[in-house]
Scaffold this motif. Structure first.
Motif, PDB file in Angstrom:
ATOM      1  N   ALA A 155       0.828  -1.202   0.000  1.00 11.34           N
ATOM      2  CA  ALA A 155       0.000   0.000   0.000  1.00 11.34           C
ATOM      3  C   ALA A 155       0.868   1.260   0.000  1.00 11.34           C
ATOM      4  O   ALA A 155       0.585   2.225  -0.725  1.00 11.34           O
ATOM      5  CB  ALA A 155      -0.934  -0.005   1.210  1.00 11.34           C
ATOM      6  N   LEU A 156       1.949   1.266   0.809  1.00 10.81           N
ATOM      7  CA  LEU A 156       2.841   2.421   0.845  1.00 10.81           C
ATOM      8  C   LEU A 156       3.554   2.618  -0.489  1.00 10.81           C
ATOM      9  O   LEU A 156       3.719   3.745  -0.956  1.00 10.81           O
ATOM     10  CB  LEU A 156       3.867   2.254   1.958  1.00 10.81           C
ATOM     11  CG  LEU A 156       3.463   2.755   3.347  1.00 10.81           C
ATOM     12  CD1 LEU A 156       4.541   2.421   4.365  1.00 10.81           C
ATOM     13  CD2 LEU A 156       3.189   4.251   3.346  1.00 10.81           C
ATOM     14  N   MET A 157       3.969   1.514  -1.102  1.00  8.85           N
ATOM     15  CA  MET A 157       4.638   1.623  -2.403  1.00  8.85           C
ATOM     16  C   MET A 157       3.703   2.223  -3.446  1.00  8.85           C
ATOM     17  O   MET A 157       4.087   3.107  -4.208  1.00  8.85           O
ATOM     18  CB  MET A 157       5.112   0.246  -2.865  1.00  8.85           C
ATOM     19  CG  MET A 157       6.389  -0.240  -2.209  1.00  8.85           C
ATOM     20  SD  MET A 157       7.825   0.778  -2.622  1.00  8.85           S
ATOM     21  CE  MET A 157       7.994   0.414  -4.372  1.00  8.85           C
ATOM     22  N   LEU A 158       2.488   1.734  -3.491  1.00  2.44           N
ATOM     23  CA  LEU A 158       1.536   2.218  -4.491  1.00  2.44           C
ATOM     24  C   LEU A 158       1.176   3.681  -4.236  1.00  2.44           C
ATOM     25  O   LEU A 158       0.979   4.459  -5.177  1.00  2.44           O
ATOM     26  CB  LEU A 158       0.281   1.358  -4.492  1.00  2.44           C
ATOM     27  CG  LEU A 158       0.487  -0.101  -4.928  1.00  2.44           C
ATOM     28  CD1 LEU A 158      -0.828  -0.878  -4.853  1.00  2.44           C
ATOM     29  CD2 LEU A 158       1.063  -0.184  -6.343  1.00  2.44           C
ATOM     30  N   SER A 159       1.121   4.058  -2.967  1.00  6.51           N
ATOM     31  CA  SER A 159       0.808   5.439  -2.631  1.00  6.51           C
ATOM     32  C   SER A 159       2.005   6.346  -2.867  1.00  6.51           C
ATOM     33  O   SER A 159       1.889   7.405  -3.498  1.00  6.51           O
ATOM     34  CB  SER A 159       0.365   5.521  -1.165  1.00  6.51           C
ATOM     35  OG  SER A 159       0.185   6.861  -0.764  1.00  6.51           O
ATOM     36  N   ARG A 160       3.173   5.907  -2.387  1.00  3.77           N
ATOM     37  CA  ARG A 160       4.366   6.762  -2.404  1.00  3.77           C
ATOM     38  C   ARG A 160       4.977   6.886  -3.794  1.00  3.77           C
ATOM     39  O   ARG A 160       5.316   7.978  -4.247  1.00  3.77           O
ATOM     40  CB  ARG A 160       5.397   6.173  -1.435  1.00  3.77           C
ATOM     41  CG  ARG A 160       6.740   6.876  -1.423  1.00  3.77           C
ATOM     42  CD  ARG A 160       6.697   8.128  -0.590  1.00  3.77           C
ATOM     43  NE  ARG A 160       7.985   8.812  -0.588  1.00  3.77           N
ATOM     44  CZ  ARG A 160       8.259   9.872   0.151  1.00  3.77           C
ATOM     45  NH1 ARG A 160       7.345  10.355   0.942  1.00  3.77           N
ATOM     46  NH2 ARG A 160       9.437  10.454   0.094  1.00  3.77           N
TER      47      ARG A 160
END
Length: 209
Positions: A155-160
């Motif tokens: 989730a962080l990768m897709l957001s960041r």
């Protein structure tokens, strides 16, 4: 029609559906580095990340005749990538996972980890002055990211890195937007809990000492 008009990658995928090999090569060129980066963060091994990326593109190609543009192409692609990553995690034994964590780090994986960890500091409003440089910093950051679950990392990768909205991340991860928001919030809290004591007092977690 909406996505076909607004997303050039959807148009490329529609050409892939019609067996246009050049269009498929172009999609691979555009997305391969991004997928490898995502897979490295979920399981930081360059070799495994490349294998999972190739598996993702293989699934894309096999599914080409069934493709319908119901979302942005990147959302559809990362949904497939997430499934590939989860299947891989289930097939690897706990001992292999530990060996993977202890394996030598590569610069790309470390860089991704540092950026993910910095996300927590941005949310807190604190500057990571104690994480300025050095091997100690790399170990703290690695430990912070390893404290996250696979879903939190994704989730962080897709957001960041992909700048995806809650709605798009929800589609990619088969969650609700509310669940994604909660997942990202927990991930940032978890990162902050590991990093902030070191920032404020120099306290190093026992696992790093």
């Amino acid at each position: 029609m909406r996505y076909q008009q607004s997303d050039p990658d959807v148009r490329l995928m529609l050409r892939v559906r019609d067996d246009d090999a050049g269009a498929f090569e172009e999609l691979v060129r555009r997305y391969e580095p991004r997928l490898v980066r995502l897979m490295q963060t979920i399981g930081p091994s360059r070799e495994l990340a490349e294998d999972l990326t190739q598996e993702t593109f293989l699934r894309v190609y096999r599914a080409r005749k069934r493709y319908e543009p119901g979302a942005k192409f990147s959302t559809w692609l990362f949904t497939i990538a997430g499934n590939v990553a989860r299947n891989s995690a289930r097939s690897v034994s706990r001992r292999q996972e530990v060996n993977e964590v202890d394996a030598p780090r590569n610069p790309a994986a470390t860089s991704n980890a540092q950026l993910l960890a910095h996300t927590a500091m941005e949310a807190s409003g604190l500057m990571p002055t104690r994480l300025a440089e050095g091997e100690e910093r790399a170990e703290i950051v690695r430990m912070a990211v390893s404290s996250l679950s696979e879903r939190q990392r994704m989730a962080l990768m897709l957001s960041r890195f992909e700048n995806m909205s809650y709605a798009d991340i929800a589609k990619a991860m088969d969650l609700t937007p509310k669940a994604v928001k909660s997942l990202l919030s927990r991930a940032r809290v978890n990162l902050k809990e590991v990093i902030q004591p070191y920032m404020e007092s120099g306290t190093i977690p026992k696992e790093v000492q």
